[in-house]
Design an enzyme around this catalytic site. Structure first.
Site, mmCIF file in Angstrom:
data_model
loop_
_atom_site.group_PDB
_atom_site.id
_atom_site.type_symbol
_atom_site.label_atom_id
_atom_site.label_comp_id
_atom_site.label_asym_id
_atom_site.label_seq_id
_atom_site.Cartn_x
_atom_site.Cartn_y
_atom_site.Cartn_z
ATOM 1 N N ARG A 262 8.058 -57.372 -38.924
ATOM 2 C CA ARG A 262 8.329 -56.058 -38.314
ATOM 3 C C ARG A 262 7.676 -54.949 -39.139
ATOM 4 O O ARG A 262 7.610 -55.068 -40.364
ATOM 5 C CB ARG A 262 9.830 -55.759 -38.314
ATOM 6 N N GLU B 131 4.886 0.054 -33.271
ATOM 7 C CA GLU B 131 4.151 -0.805 -32.341
ATOM 8 C C GLU B 131 2.655 -0.545 -32.390
ATOM 9 O O GLU B 131 1.889 -1.217 -31.711
ATOM 10 C CB GLU B 131 4.630 -0.558 -30.909
ATOM 11 N N GLY C 40 7.881 -3.609 -33.270
ATOM 12 C CA GLY C 40 7.698 -4.178 -31.928
ATOM 13 C C GLY C 40 6.412 -4.998 -31.962
ATOM 14 O O GLY C 40 5.321 -4.494 -31.704
ATOM 15 N N THR C 41 6.566 -6.260 -32.305
ATOM 16 C CA THR C 41 5.360 -7.056 -32.578
ATOM 17 C C THR C 41 4.613 -7.490 -31.319
ATOM 18 O O THR C 41 3.520 -8.020 -31.422
ATOM 19 C CB THR C 41 5.719 -8.299 -33.426
ATOM 20 N N ASN C 42 5.192 -7.249 -30.140
ATOM 21 C CA ASN C 42 4.417 -7.559 -28.933
ATOM 22 C C ASN C 42 3.254 -6.575 -28.830
ATOM 23 O O ASN C 42 2.082 -6.953 -28.749
ATOM 24 C CB ASN C 42 5.282 -7.431 -27.670
ATOM 25 N N ASP C 43 3.614 -5.292 -28.825
ATOM 26 C CA ASP C 43 2.549 -4.286 -28.744
ATOM 27 C C ASP C 43 1.719 -4.253 -30.019
ATOM 28 O O ASP C 43 0.502 -4.075 -29.976
ATOM 29 C CB ASP C 43 3.136 -2.899 -28.457
ATOM 30 N N CYS D 235 11.683 -6.617 -33.488
ATOM 31 C CA CYS D 235 12.331 -6.813 -32.188
ATOM 32 C C CYS D 235 11.360 -7.318 -31.131
ATOM 33 O O CYS D 235 11.699 -7.400 -29.966
ATOM 34 C CB CYS D 235 13.003 -5.526 -31.723
ATOM 35 N N ARG E 104 16.061 -2.150 -23.721
ATOM 36 C CA ARG E 104 14.932 -1.501 -23.028
ATOM 37 C C ARG E 104 15.510 -0.759 -21.829
ATOM 38 O O ARG E 104 15.745 -1.352 -20.782
ATOM 39 C CB ARG E 104 13.922 -2.550 -22.565
ATOM 40 N N ARG F 121 16.379 1.893 -26.968
ATOM 41 C CA ARG F 121 15.016 2.425 -26.974
ATOM 42 C C ARG F 121 14.864 3.414 -25.830
ATOM 43 O O ARG F 121 15.209 3.100 -24.681
ATOM 44 C CB ARG F 121 14.007 1.286 -26.799
ATOM 45 N N HIS G 76 5.003 -10.490 -18.683
ATOM 46 C CA HIS G 76 6.247 -9.952 -18.141
ATOM 47 C C HIS G 76 7.223 -11.074 -17.778
ATOM 48 O O HIS G 76 8.394 -11.075 -18.168
ATOM 49 C CB HIS G 76 5.904 -9.099 -16.906
#
Ligand code: PEP
Ligand code: MG
Length: 851
Positions: free
Chosen positions: A79, A716, A737-740, A802, A533, A589, A426
């Protein structure tokens, strides 16, 4: 060339032998542990990885010497024993040592049929796995003397030599074949996909066969003591009379249940003592190996042998339950239990999951944007989704991509599928926020918007009303309905997370936009809201009309009148939010998106709007066109709107303060945090702050109530990060705001990145999708600069993140190290974040102990 001596580096496993998982593999180590527990394990020899590497390179092993460890004429199995059981390995080969002479003896001791079956199984296994002959030629319908003769002849014909009789040669060939299989490319790729390092090595164990055939109660079985799907205590497994271990996987009518069962006979009834002994072995294993193990056993004339033990394969849910139960039973510590549960596995428990045991008819794949699975009828528009929900029919909203106006459709759907988009599109952001299973960027499905047809790559056509299932955990799109497992927010889940809260040292808040979201955040025990938001509060029918009136207002007075209609609604929203959060911090916000998002996009929509506003269609159309921007994400949005049309922020601030007063009147208390979005210059903050202070003064006077609030900035834009020192003069907190910020740092639209992200990641341009995994090198540097400069100005500045990254263990590690106060993520990721933060604190503690 000098002939090298055969290798003699092998060791019999005894309780005191020198066996190490690093050298001999986990299986060898585990068998030694079983022996130390006094378990009846058949004699076993471990071959270390160095020996196997040498065999793969062409050296030979002293196989005679190995076989001598087992006495005269043994039958053995081989095995795999890699360092980590997850890495797999070549198939086990049984009954090595079987030959004509052994067959003749077995005919006498076990009878013709059993001897034929044994020999035949070995010839077949050897031909297929060692000599690599065509499996079809060795397919056996029914073992018999004739079938055995046929198999031996087929071997001779194909190999031009008779089947090897010498057990040492048989063993040597088996070892050679297994060692080479491990070194092969496909095996290497497979184990690397399971996390094995490049240099992962294989050990092997050679074990005396425990037959399971013959007189009295004989057979083979597997037993485990928990349900592998739920983790609850339950004996599961099976036992086959007169069978070897390789037979257990076969579905046979004559299999016995292990415990008493109304459906048929059981081992417990047939051999109560053997069963009790097995149960004892299981309990000993759990207590001493500190794990739920599955035992493979044979019974030979009523003698039990435990031939192997593996960690019970388990669902995420079972894994969590097992860890908590082991800790509660004092077998492992709470800290160990925490570390045994992978944070990412938690998100699987918060949503229904596709049952892994069922079959899947996969019609397409996309990005797994929001976990969980959902089945529903296809709808292509938000209106159809709402209609479907009002009929009580679950539906999946299928769109090319979603826009803010789809929010009501998304609320009505049980899942969302989009052809385009990435992790921060989105649909993905809203899906995660709502806890709605979501698959985005399913580019191998094409949506014909006009014909309302969804077409799969293989040409399957799906129309509105067809049933599909989306699996937001894997990104798969499946045809029809499938078996699901319900979510499991049970006591074990809550208990584990409460232990996590005891050890973690960074705060976890939730992004929550509505009272319903806030309730979810509370259920998952977030420590507050890190991002509300507010614009999402404006998409309800009644509010949208007022919103549009505000947009079309000609003068500040008209605008203020329209906003006055929105004020009580906003105030009610905030009262509800504050009440649900019961004194926990709530960070609101101010309005962020460009105004055109609130306007209808179709001609019919514009006509309806013209009617509602009592204005000519041409004027409405012209005004709508005037609001159109080339680059709305870089245009008039965020604080820019707040400065150009200050009445919007005035109204929002008034609603917040009046809500605070109202909540206080009802006995509650809250210190709201007001956050200004998309800042790029400190003067913007100054201007907004002056107006908000004025509104606060006005509300204090009008209500004769005192209240506090905090004003902060959402970082942002790269400039806001660079100028954080100056900005912090006017801000009590900074939230990244790490997305923007990712979008702007890369100059890469978050809504369009999905189109080429795969290519970029595949070609190594980006190591990961930066909208998904925080880019610590670039965006991360901006975070560090912002944090440092901000705190230079204001030592007690509160720092947080955020953006969508807030829920990722890697980002949490980054933020924790940078001294952030908290991370904020979608409510449904709060449990994952709580556990990930606990892992970080524990691992740090361990590291400090060892250095
Ligand atoms: C962000 O930009 O990181 C953010 C949280 O805001 P939004 O996703 O609403 O733009
Ligand atoms: Mg943003």
């Amino acid at each position: 060339m000098q002939k090298l001596e055969p290798i003699t580096d092998f060791v019999e496993i005894t309780p005191s032998a020198e066996i190490a998982a690093t050298a001999h593999g986990w299986r060898a180590k585990c068998l030694q542990r079983l022996l130390r527990l006094d378990m009846p394990v058949p004699r076993t020899v471990a071959l270390p990885a160095t020996t196997i590497q040498a065999i793969a390179a062409g050296r030979s092993l002293d196989c005679k010497g190995v076989l001598e460890c087992f006495g005269e004429n043994p039958l053995v199995s081989v095995r795999p024993s890699p360092q980590n059981p997850e890495w797999g390995g070549p198939s086990t080969v049984l009954n090595i040592g079987m030959n004509a002479a052994r067959h003749a003896v077995l005919v006498k001791t076990h009878g013709q049929a059993a001897a034929d079956a044994l020999y035949l199984r070995f010839v077949q296994g050897y031909a297929v796995h060692v000599a690599r002959l065509d499996p079809d030629m060795f397919e056996i319908a029914e073992p018999s003397a004739q079938a055995l003769r046929d198999a031996l002849r087929a071997y001779r014909d194909e190999m031009d030599e008779p089947f090897p009789e010498d057990p040492a040669r048989q063993l040597a060939e088996v070892l050679r074949s297994m060692s080479r299989a491990w070194a092969g490319t496909s095996a290497r790729l497979l184990r690397q996909s399971k996390g094995a390092p490049e240099e992962a090595a294989l050990g092997l164990v050679v074990q005396e066969m425990a037959q399971g055939l013959g007189q009295g109660i004989s057979g083979s079985g597997v037993i485990q003591f928990i349900d592998p799907v739920t983790g609850l205590e339950q004996v599961t497994g099976r036992f086959l009379g007169q069978a070897q271990s390789s037979d257990i996987a076969e579905k046979r009518e004559d299999a016995l249940y292990l415990t008493r069962d109304p459906r048929g006979p059981s081992l417990e009834e047939l051999a109560p003592e053997l069963f009790a002994s097995l149960a004892r072995q299981g309990a000993a294993c759990r207590a001493k190996l500190r794990e739920e193990m599955q035992l493979e056993f044979t019974i030979n004339d009523s003698h039990l042998a435990v031939i192997d033990a593996v960690r019970v394969p388990r669902s995420s849910r079972a894994g969590l339950r097992i860890a908590v139960d082991l800790a509660n039973d004092g077998i492992i510590t709470r800290e160990e239990a925490l570390l045994r549960v992978e944070p990412r596995a938690l998100s699987e428990l918060l949503h229904p999951q596709v049952d892994p045991r069922g079959t899947r008819d996969v019609i397409g794949r996309g990005i797994a944007a929001s976990p969980g699975a959902a089945t529903g009828r296809i709808v292509f528009t938000s209106a159809a989704a709402q209609a479907s929900a009002s009929r009580g029919e679950p539906c999946i909203l299928v769109r090319r991509e979603t826009a803010p106006e789809d929010i009501r459709g998304m609320h009505s759907a049980v899942g969302v599928l989009t052809e385009r988009g990435g992790m921060t599109s989105h649909a993905a952001v809203i899906g995660r926020g709502l806890g709605l299973p979501c698959v985005v960027g399913a580019s191998d499905l094409s949506l014909d918007v006009k014909a309302l047809v969804l077409l799969s790559k293989s040409g399957r056509k799906l129309v509105e009303g067809d049933l599909i299932t989306i699996d937001g955990t894997t990104g798969q799109v499946l045809a029809g309905e499938v078996e699901m497992l319900p979510p499991a927010l049970d006591d074990a889940f809550r208990m584990l997370l409460s232990w996590a809260d005891d050890v973690r040292d960074i705060g976890i808040r939730a992004n929550a936009d509505t009272p319903a979201d806030a309730q979810t955040a509370r259920n998952f025990e977030a420590q507050g809201i890190g991002l509300c938001r507010t614009e999402h509060m404006f998409f309800e029918e009644a509010r949208l009309v007022a919103m549009r009136e505000m947009i079309f207002a000609d003068t500040p007075d008209d605008r203020a009148t329209a906003l006055a209609r929105l004020l009580p609604m906003q105030r009610d929203d905030f009262v509800q939010l504050f009440e649900i959060m019961q004194g926990l911090p709530v960070c609101i916000r101010l309005f962020d998106p460009p105004l055109h998002e609130f306007l209808p996009h179709s001609r019919d929509g514009l006509r309806e709007l013209a009617e509602a506003l009592d204005r000519p269609l041409s004027e409405v159309t012209r005004r709508a066109e005037a609001l159109t921007e080339f680059n709305p994400m870089l245009g008039m949005r965020g604080v820019r709107l707040g400065i150009v049309l200050p009445e919007i922020y005035d109204m929002q601030a008034q609603a917040i303060f009046e809500a605070v007063v109202e909540v206080a009147r009802r006995g509650g208390s809250i210190v709201p945090e007001i956050m200004i979005p998309l800042v790029s210059a400190s003067r913007e903050v100054e201007l907004v702050k002056t107006r908000i202070d004025a509104v606060a003064a006005k509300v204090r006077t009008a209500t004769r109530a005192e209240f506090d609030f905090k004003l902060g900035v959402m970082v942002e834009t790269p400039r806001a990060a660079l100028r954080a020192g100056e900005i912090a003069q006017h801000a009590a907190f900074l939230s990244f705001g790490t997305n923007d910020l990712t979008q702007m740092t890369y100059g890469l639209s978050r809504d369009d990145a999905g189109r080429f992200m795969n290519t970029y990641v595949q070609q190594g341009v980006y190591p990961e999708d930066p909208f998904h995994i925080l880019d610590v090198d670039g965006v991360g540097e901006l975070l560090l600069i912002g944090a440092e400069r901000g705190r230079q100005t204001r030592a007690n500045l509160t720092l947080s993140i955020c953006g969508e990254h807030g829920g990722n263990p890697e980002s949490i590690a980054f933020c924790r190290k940078a001294g952030f106060d908290y991370v904020s993520c979608s409510s449904y990721r709060v449990p994952l974040a709580r556990l990930a933060a606990a892992h970080l604190a524990l691992l740090d503690k361990d590291r400090k102990k060892t250095t």
